[in-house]
Design a protein around this motif. Structure first.
Motif, short mmCIF file in Angstrom:
data_model
loop_
_atom_site.label_atom_id
_atom_site.label_comp_id
_atom_site.label_asym_id
_atom_site.label_seq_id
_atom_site.Cartn_x
_atom_site.Cartn_y
_atom_site.Cartn_z
N PRO A 292 0.75 -1.18 -0.05
CA PRO A 292 -0.02 0.06 -0.10
C PRO A 292 1.03 1.31 0.05
CG PRO A 292 0.16 -1.02 2.20
CD PRO A 292 1.00 -1.75 1.28
N PHE A 293 0.28 2.28 -0.58
CA PHE A 293 0.95 3.81 -0.52
C PHE A 293 0.56 4.39 0.82
CE2 PHE A 293 1.14 4.18 -5.45
CZ PHE A 293 1.98 3.20 -5.56
N PRO A 294 1.36 5.14 1.24
CA PRO A 294 0.92 5.95 2.30
C PRO A 294 -0.30 6.85 2.13
CG PRO A 294 2.91 6.63 1.83
CD PRO A 294 2.74 5.58 1.02
N GLU A 300 -3.26 16.99 7.33
CA GLU A 300 -2.02 16.17 8.07
C GLU A 300 -0.76 16.67 7.18
OE1 GLU A 300 -2.94 12.17 9.47
OE2 GLU A 300 -3.76 12.33 7.47
N ALA A 301 -0.82 16.84 5.83
CA ALA A 301 0.22 17.14 4.66
C ALA A 301 0.39 18.79 5.27
CB ALA A 301 -0.19 17.19 3.32
N TYR A 331 8.52 18.58 -0.96
CA TYR A 331 8.71 18.36 0.28
C TYR A 331 8.00 17.17 1.10
CZ TYR A 331 9.54 18.31 5.33
OH TYR A 331 10.08 17.88 6.72
N ILE A 332 6.57 17.24 0.56
CA ILE A 332 5.78 16.22 1.26
C ILE A 332 6.24 14.67 0.68
CG2 ILE A 332 3.44 15.15 1.37
CD1 ILE A 332 2.42 18.08 0.82
N SER A 333 6.44 14.68 -0.80
CA SER A 333 6.99 13.38 -1.19
C SER A 333 8.14 12.86 -0.84
CB SER A 333 6.62 13.50 -2.83
OG SER A 333 7.74 14.17 -3.25
N SER A 334 9.04 13.83 -0.38
CA SER A 334 10.59 13.39 0.01
C SER A 334 10.39 12.72 1.33
CB SER A 334 11.34 14.64 -0.10
OG SER A 334 11.10 15.57 1.08
N PRO A 372 7.30 10.19 -5.69
CA PRO A 372 8.55 10.30 -4.68
C PRO A 372 9.73 10.97 -5.45
CG PRO A 372 8.26 7.92 -5.22
CD PRO A 372 7.26 8.46 -5.90
N GLU A 373 10.63 11.45 -4.88
CA GLU A 373 12.00 11.94 -5.50
C GLU A 373 11.65 13.11 -6.05
OE1 GLU A 373 14.73 9.26 -7.65
OE2 GLU A 373 13.03 7.95 -7.35
N GLY A 374 10.53 13.89 -5.56
CA GLY A 374 10.25 15.18 -5.82
C GLY A 374 9.81 15.66 -7.28
#
Ligand code: 4AD
Ligand code: MG
Length: 454
Positions: A292-294, A300-301, A331-334, A372-374
């Protein structure tokens, strides 16, 4: 024009079986024919080392003066970059060769020799991106660019296979439309027999209709946004794949999104390992992409962003109620090793058709999947408003032309049901999976604010 410049395929060494560079390993020890171009030529005394490319890969040829006719030697010696050729030679395994094989050249037939006084404009030295984009029709020949297009094709095939195999039926929406789907500020107008029409921003409204007809559907096609933004993530013409699912809730949709993305990434890793190597992509980060993905609420973000700002990790403070900007998404995805699904944005910042959360109507039942990774948002989707009254109200609040939406309102007049869907931008997915810093390299001919040539 010299006779050798006439591109006709004459009596070649057709006795040898035709091969591609990518599959040349099947012919080890045999003499084969290749159809391709000269990529580069090195000389070392009585040895010539032409590198050929054919779109499936590159291979180095060896031409010792002593082992070919003087004619063949002189032909190879005179080859210019990107001259088109038919090459015959014997395949030899060589551990040091990048592709594992070299070619002992026996014959080269030149189809068209690029003239010395008007050479191929893209040399093997570094060029600026503007120059390369201006020569995009030729830049595509570079092995790295060709590899990116192969990965793009794989991503598209994987997306289609996943949806086809999970009961979603392809239904093609129109490109010419009478109204906006994703906001009136990014519409491309077209003169339509005296009326104003627009290039589609998304197939969504139409596939909501086909979803209520067929159950599970998808569209896959070009979409257009008159984006005034000059970012590394925005194109004015891009391809979107959009599943739409009758009776599905936001939760169902998030499950679909994580399985869909994981399937695509896995396909690329198993089928396009060689291309990923050519591109120079570190694939270890992609190997973590599994469900699963978060899942994170918008609130919350926001708390995460405020926290980062307080710690000095983010320059600008985040204003609650806004959509996330690129630095926020990055930032969030990192903070995660796999895509993160941000759901329940304030309804006020999102599209008119999104269903409010029945428990807290100020939030929309929507989700953005951040890579991910921006790499930012790759998927945007939502549950759709099912109520006729509410949808009509939203259309009015957004000052959209109600007449153009009567057919869309019909979907809520006749057998309305909860339904959900999302759109994935193909170019955003390619940029992330290939690890590219700009979407302009993810599509053969990118259309941006500043470019419509070539
Ligand atoms: O978030 P968006 O605007 O959502 C929609 O269009 C919905 N109608 C889709 C749906 O629910 N069926 O766009 C969806 C995705 C984005 O997440 C992004 O990946 C991509 O399309 N996208 C762009 N890609 C490149 N250039 C642009 N200007 C893009 N705008 C959106
Ligand atoms: Mg979006």
């Amino acid at each position: 024009m010299a006779e050798e410049n006439a591109p006709t395929v004459t009596e070649t060494a057709t006795k040898a079986p035709l091969s591609t560079i990518g599959s040349i390993g099947q012919h080890e020890g045999q003499t084969v024919t290749l159809h391709g171009w000269l990529y580069n030529l090195r000389e070392s005394g009585k040895l010539l080392f032409p590198i050929f490319r054919d779109g499936t890969g590159t291979i180095q040829g060896i031409v010792p003066k002593a082992s070919v006719t003087p004619e063949v030697f002189e032909t190879v010696k005179g080859l210019t970059q990107e001259s088109s050729v038919i090459v015959t030679g014997k395949v030899r395994a060589d551990k040091r060769a990048p592709g594992g094989y070299e070619l002992d050249v026996e014959n080269v037939e030149v189809l068209q020799r690029v003239p010395e006084d008007a050479p191929y404009p893209i040399s093997l030295k570094e060029h600026g991106t503007d120059f390369l984009m201006e020569h995009r029709h030729l830049w595509l020949r570079t092995p790295r660019q060709a590899a990116i297009l192969r990965v793009r094709a794989e991503i598209i095939k994987a997306a289609r296979d996943f949806l086809d195999d999970n009961g979603f039926i392809l239904t093609d929406p129109p490109i010419l439309t009478p109204a906006a789907c994703e906001g009136t500020s990014t519409l491309f107008p077209v003169e339509y027999f005296g009326d104003e029409a627009y290039l589609t921003q998304s197939g969504q409204l139409y596939i909501e209709s086909t979803a209520l007809a067929l159950g599970k559907v998808y569209s896959f096609g070009p979409t257009f946004r008159a984006e005034k933004s000059k970012t590394r993530r925005h194109l004015t013409e891009f391809w979107m794949v959009e599943p739409e699912w009758a009776f599905a809730t936001l939760d169902d949709l998030m499950g679909l999104a994580e399985n869909f993305i994981s399937f695509i990434v896995d396909r690329v890793l198993t089928r396009r390992a060689a291309e990923m190597k050519t591109i120079g992509r570190d694939v270890t980060k992609l190997e973590a992409i599994k469900p699963p993905f978060p899942r994170l609420r918008y609130d919350e973000a926001v708390a995460m962003l405020n926290d980062a700002h307080a710690k000095g990790l983010l320059e600008a403070p985040f204003e609650y109620g806004n959509d996330f900007g690129s630095p926020d998404e990055t930032y969030i995805s990192s903070q995660f090793d796999r895509p993160v699904m941000v759901h329940r944005y304030p309804a006020a910042v999102k599209a008119f058709y999104m269903e409010p959360d029945p428990n807290e109507p100020k939030y929309a039942l929507c989700v953005d999947v951040l890579a991910p990774e921006g790499y930012g948002e790759v998927i945007g989707g939502s549950q759709r408003i099912a109520s006729y009254e509410l949808l009509k109200k939203r259309i009015e609040e957004h000052q959209l032309p109600i007449d153009a939406f009567q057919w869309y309102l019909d979907l809520r007049r006749y057998g309305s049901v909860p339904h959900s869907g999302f759109g994935m931008g193909v170019e955003r997915a390619v940029a992330w999976i290939c690890g590219l810093d700009h979407v302009r390299e993810t599509i053969p001919f990118a259309r941006t604010l500043n470019r419509i040539y070539p």
